[in-house]
Scaffold this motif. Structure first.
Motif, short mmCIF file in Angstrom:
data_model
loop_
_atom_site.label_atom_id
_atom_site.label_comp_id
_atom_site.label_asym_id
_atom_site.label_seq_id
_atom_site.Cartn_x
_atom_site.Cartn_y
_atom_site.Cartn_z
N GLU A 1 0.84 -1.19 0.00
CA GLU A 1 0.00 0.00 0.00
C GLU A 1 0.88 1.24 0.00
N THR A 2 0.49 2.21 -0.78
CA THR A 2 1.17 3.49 -0.78
C THR A 2 0.12 4.58 -0.93
N GLU B 1 2.14 4.46 -11.89
CA GLU B 1 3.60 4.54 -12.04
C GLU B 1 4.25 4.94 -10.72
N GLN B 2 3.66 5.85 -9.98
CA GLN B 2 4.21 6.24 -8.68
C GLN B 2 4.14 5.07 -7.71
N GLY B 3 3.06 4.33 -7.73
CA GLY B 3 2.94 3.15 -6.88
C GLY B 3 3.99 2.11 -7.21
N ASP C 1 7.31 3.38 -5.87
CA ASP C 1 7.34 3.26 -4.42
C ASP C 1 7.58 1.82 -4.00
N TYR C 2 6.93 0.87 -4.69
CA TYR C 2 7.10 -0.54 -4.36
C TYR C 2 8.53 -1.00 -4.62
N LEU C 3 9.10 -0.61 -5.75
CA LEU C 3 10.49 -0.97 -6.05
C LEU C 3 11.45 -0.36 -5.04
N GLU C 4 11.18 0.85 -4.61
CA GLU C 4 12.00 1.47 -3.58
C GLU C 4 11.87 0.71 -2.26
N HIS C 5 10.66 0.26 -1.96
CA HIS C 5 10.41 -0.55 -0.76
C HIS C 5 11.22 -1.86 -0.79
N LEU C 6 11.39 -2.43 -1.98
CA LEU C 6 12.16 -3.65 -2.15
C LEU C 6 13.67 -3.42 -2.10
#
Length: 58
Positions: free
Chosen positions: A20-21, A46-48, A51-56
């Motif tokens: 979730e973002t 695209e922002q989500g 954000d998910y890739l950054e979270h990983l």
């Protein structure tokens, strides 16, 4: 033919997946009635994804 990295199967993998973002709707993405323009949703997806890739850790 599924992806080999999804074990044991796709359905079980999808049940465990969750992320979730939050994003803020900007004024420039709305019309005079404060409805979000349809073209803005691709920006949110695209922002989500980013954000998910950054979270990983990417």
């Amino acid at each position: 033919m599924g992806a080999d990295y999804i074990k044991p199967n796709l359905e079980e993998w999808l049940e465990t997946f969750g992320y979730e973002t939050y994003t803020k709707v900007r004024v420039c993405e709305t019309d005079l009635y404060a409805h979000v323009n349809n073209t803005s949703y691709s920006l949110y997806f695209e922002q989500g994804r980013a954000d998910y890739l950054e979270h990983l850790g990417f």
